[in-house]
Design an enzyme around this catalytic site. Sequence first.
Site, PDB file in Angstrom:
ATOM      1  N   ARG A   1      -4.240  35.217  30.158  1.00 53.12           N
ATOM      2  CA  ARG A   1      -3.808  34.263  29.122  1.00 53.12           C
ATOM      3  C   ARG A   1      -2.756  34.891  28.199  1.00 53.12           C
ATOM      4  O   ARG A   1      -1.822  34.222  27.790  1.00 53.12           O
ATOM      5  CB  ARG A   1      -5.020  33.770  28.324  1.00 53.12           C
ATOM      6  CG  ARG A   1      -5.848  32.738  29.112  1.00 53.12           C
ATOM      7  CD  ARG A   1      -7.284  32.656  28.647  1.00 53.12           C
ATOM      8  NE  ARG A   1      -7.424  32.212  27.277  1.00 53.12           N
ATOM      9  CZ  ARG A   1      -8.485  32.485  26.507  1.00 53.12           C
ATOM     10  NH1 ARG A   1      -9.479  33.221  26.984  1.00 53.12           N
ATOM     11  NH2 ARG A   1      -8.542  32.024  25.289  1.00 53.12           N
TER      12      ARG A   1
ATOM     13  N   ARG B   1     -17.505  30.864  26.214  1.00 52.52           N
ATOM     14  CA  ARG B   1     -16.417  30.173  26.911  1.00 52.52           C
ATOM     15  C   ARG B   1     -16.070  30.916  28.191  1.00 52.52           C
ATOM     16  O   ARG B   1     -15.868  32.127  28.185  1.00 52.52           O
ATOM     17  CB  ARG B   1     -15.191  30.097  25.991  1.00 52.52           C
ATOM     18  CG  ARG B   1     -14.924  28.685  25.500  1.00 52.52           C
ATOM     19  CD  ARG B   1     -13.766  28.644  24.562  1.00 52.52           C
ATOM     20  NE  ARG B   1     -12.487  28.939  25.204  1.00 52.52           N
ATOM     21  CZ  ARG B   1     -11.321  28.778  24.601  1.00 52.52           C
ATOM     22  NH1 ARG B   1     -11.291  28.343  23.357  1.00 52.52           N
ATOM     23  NH2 ARG B   1     -10.203  29.057  25.227  1.00 52.52           N
TER      24      ARG B   1
ATOM     25  N   LYS C   1      -6.058  29.333  15.743  1.00 56.19           N
ATOM     26  CA  LYS C   1      -5.528  27.969  15.653  1.00 56.19           C
ATOM     27  C   LYS C   1      -6.626  26.962  15.316  1.00 56.19           C
ATOM     28  O   LYS C   1      -6.474  26.135  14.419  1.00 56.19           O
ATOM     29  CB  LYS C   1      -4.837  27.556  16.971  1.00 56.19           C
ATOM     30  CG  LYS C   1      -3.640  28.420  17.323  1.00 56.19           C
ATOM     31  CD  LYS C   1      -2.907  27.910  18.562  1.00 56.19           C
ATOM     32  CE  LYS C   1      -3.682  27.998  19.859  1.00 56.19           C
ATOM     33  NZ  LYS C   1      -3.901  29.364  20.344  1.00 56.19           N
TER      34      LYS C   1
ATOM     35  N   ARG D   1       2.933  24.141  24.522  1.00 54.34           N
ATOM     36  CA  ARG D   1       2.817  25.514  25.004  1.00 54.34           C
ATOM     37  C   ARG D   1       3.993  25.904  25.884  1.00 54.34           C
ATOM     38  O   ARG D   1       4.049  27.048  26.351  1.00 54.34           O
ATOM     39  CB  ARG D   1       1.535  25.652  25.831  1.00 54.34           C
ATOM     40  CG  ARG D   1       0.308  26.087  25.067  1.00 54.34           C
ATOM     41  CD  ARG D   1      -0.839  26.135  26.072  1.00 54.34           C
ATOM     42  NE  ARG D   1      -1.836  27.127  25.768  1.00 54.34           N
ATOM     43  CZ  ARG D   1      -2.896  26.887  25.002  1.00 54.34           C
ATOM     44  NH1 ARG D   1      -3.067  25.741  24.406  1.00 54.34           N
ATOM     45  NH2 ARG D   1      -3.798  27.839  24.837  1.00 54.34           N
TER      46      ARG D   1
ATOM     47  N   ARG E   1     -16.045  36.129  20.738  1.00 56.73           N
ATOM     48  CA  ARG E   1     -16.281  34.696  20.959  1.00 56.73           C
ATOM     49  C   ARG E   1     -17.007  34.461  22.289  1.00 56.73           C
ATOM     50  O   ARG E   1     -17.805  33.531  22.420  1.00 56.73           O
ATOM     51  CB  ARG E   1     -14.948  33.944  20.940  1.00 56.73           C
ATOM     52  CG  ARG E   1     -15.123  32.443  20.914  1.00 56.73           C
ATOM     53  CD  ARG E   1     -13.818  31.745  20.653  1.00 56.73           C
ATOM     54  NE  ARG E   1     -12.922  31.807  21.802  1.00 56.73           N
ATOM     55  CZ  ARG E   1     -11.681  31.334  21.816  1.00 56.73           C
ATOM     56  NH1 ARG E   1     -11.164  30.801  20.745  1.00 56.73           N
ATOM     57  NH2 ARG E   1     -10.941  31.416  22.897  1.00 56.73           N
TER      58      ARG E   1
HETATM   59  P1  ATP Z   1      -7.715  29.749  21.123  1.00 58.60           P
HETATM   60  O1  ATP Z   1      -8.589  28.541  21.236  1.00 58.60           O
HETATM   61  O2  ATP Z   1      -8.433  30.938  20.636  1.00 58.60           O
HETATM   62  O3  ATP Z   1      -6.467  29.491  20.318  1.00 58.60           O
HETATM   63  P2  ATP Z   1      -6.421  29.449  23.633  1.00 58.60           P
HETATM   64  O4  ATP Z   1      -5.141  29.078  22.974  1.00 58.60           O
HETATM   65  O5  ATP Z   1      -6.287  30.302  24.849  1.00 58.60           O
HETATM   66  O6  ATP Z   1      -7.315  30.183  22.606  1.00 58.60           O
HETATM   67  P3  ATP Z   1      -7.176  26.662  24.132  1.00 58.60           P
HETATM   68  O7  ATP Z   1      -6.030  26.163  23.316  1.00 58.60           O
HETATM   69  O8  ATP Z   1      -8.517  26.149  23.847  1.00 58.60           O
HETATM   70  O9  ATP Z   1      -7.323  28.229  24.075  1.00 58.60           O
HETATM   71  O10 ATP Z   1      -6.787  26.397  25.667  1.00 58.60           O
HETATM   72  C1  ATP Z   1      -7.640  26.819  26.722  1.00 58.60           C
HETATM   73  C2  ATP Z   1      -6.968  26.571  28.060  1.00 58.60           C
HETATM   74  O11 ATP Z   1      -6.713  25.147  28.226  1.00 58.60           O
HETATM   75  C3  ATP Z   1      -5.588  27.229  28.252  1.00 58.60           C
HETATM   76  O12 ATP Z   1      -5.706  28.564  28.678  1.00 58.60           O
HETATM   77  C4  ATP Z   1      -4.972  26.302  29.319  1.00 58.60           C
HETATM   78  O13 ATP Z   1      -5.487  26.587  30.607  1.00 58.60           O
HETATM   79  C5  ATP Z   1      -5.481  24.931  28.921  1.00 58.60           C
HETATM   80  N1  ATP Z   1      -4.535  24.241  28.002  1.00 58.60           N
HETATM   81  C6  ATP Z   1      -4.777  23.896  26.701  1.00 58.60           C
HETATM   82  N2  ATP Z   1      -3.706  23.328  26.139  1.00 58.60           N
HETATM   83  C7  ATP Z   1      -2.738  23.313  27.091  1.00 58.60           C
HETATM   84  C8  ATP Z   1      -1.386  22.874  27.132  1.00 58.60           C
HETATM   85  N3  ATP Z   1      -0.786  22.350  26.057  1.00 58.60           N
HETATM   86  N4  ATP Z   1      -0.696  23.024  28.298  1.00 58.60           N
HETATM   87  C9  ATP Z   1      -1.266  23.547  29.376  1.00 58.60           C
HETATM   88  N5  ATP Z   1      -2.533  23.994  29.418  1.00 58.60           N
HETATM   89  C10 ATP Z   1      -3.270  23.886  28.292  1.00 58.60           C
HETATM   90 MG    MG Z   2      -8.587  26.819  20.255  1.00 60.72          MG
END
Ligand code: ATP
Ligand code: MG
Length: 189
Positions: free
Chosen positions: A145, A134, A14, A89, A128
């Site tokens: 996750r 991270r 993403k 999400r 990563r």
């Molecule tokens: P990637 O960055 O590879 O897509 P990811 O989707 O797990 O991986 P991030 O989108 O960076 O990572 O989110 C990291 C963490 O931040 C999530 O696991 C969650 O705990 C929190 N988080 C981020 N966005 C939301 C959201 N919209 N609602 C609830 N928690 C969130």
């Molecule tokens: Mg991301």
Amino acid sequence: MKNIIIFGAPGSGKGTYSDEIVKRYGMGHISTGDVLRAQIKAGTELGKTAKGYIDNGQLLPDSLMIDILADTYDSLPAGQGVIFDGFPRTIAQAEALKQMLAERKHDMGVMVELVVDEETLLARLLNRAIEQGRADDNEETIKKRFAVYHAQTEPLAEWFEKEGMRHTFTWKGSKEQMLGEIFAFLDTL
Ligand code: ATP
Ligand code: MG
């Protein structure tokens, strides 16, 4: 450019594709994960709350995320389009986004879904962990996750389907190919 919601499992790319889309179309970018990590780094109250959830592989409460999203959205220049990366999400977040944009008379735009097999996702996230360090990129938290993604986020794809917004792109082993297919679609908008 229209608004774009970039959607996919942890590690699906993403953030990577968002950066490429921003470069090509010159739009805004909201990564809720980046917003939360910046708060953690700055040591704010929100950051302290966020850390507890993130380190556990859990989602933050919808009400909190919805406020953060609206504040961040309103801080960006209007009319250039925004990529939403990591939001929504949950169904509740999607409904809130729809309402927030309707209140501003802005369109939801399109949803770009990244479909990547889980073996590739795990390998990317472990890599990563080495490159970026991270805290949530360790095998135990990654498994949590994935489970949270399947339970709470994946059902949203159907929600977007019903909204007529869903456009799916499947990983076939090459970033250039995936990006080419995404650009070919976005160029038509
Ligand atoms: P990637 O960055 O590879 O897509 P990811 O989707 O797990 O991986 P991030 O989108 O960076 O990572 O989110 C990291 C963490 O931040 C999530 O696991 C969650 O705990 C929190 N988080 C981020 N966005 C939301 C959201 N919209 N609602 C609830 N928690 C969130
Ligand atoms: Mg991301």
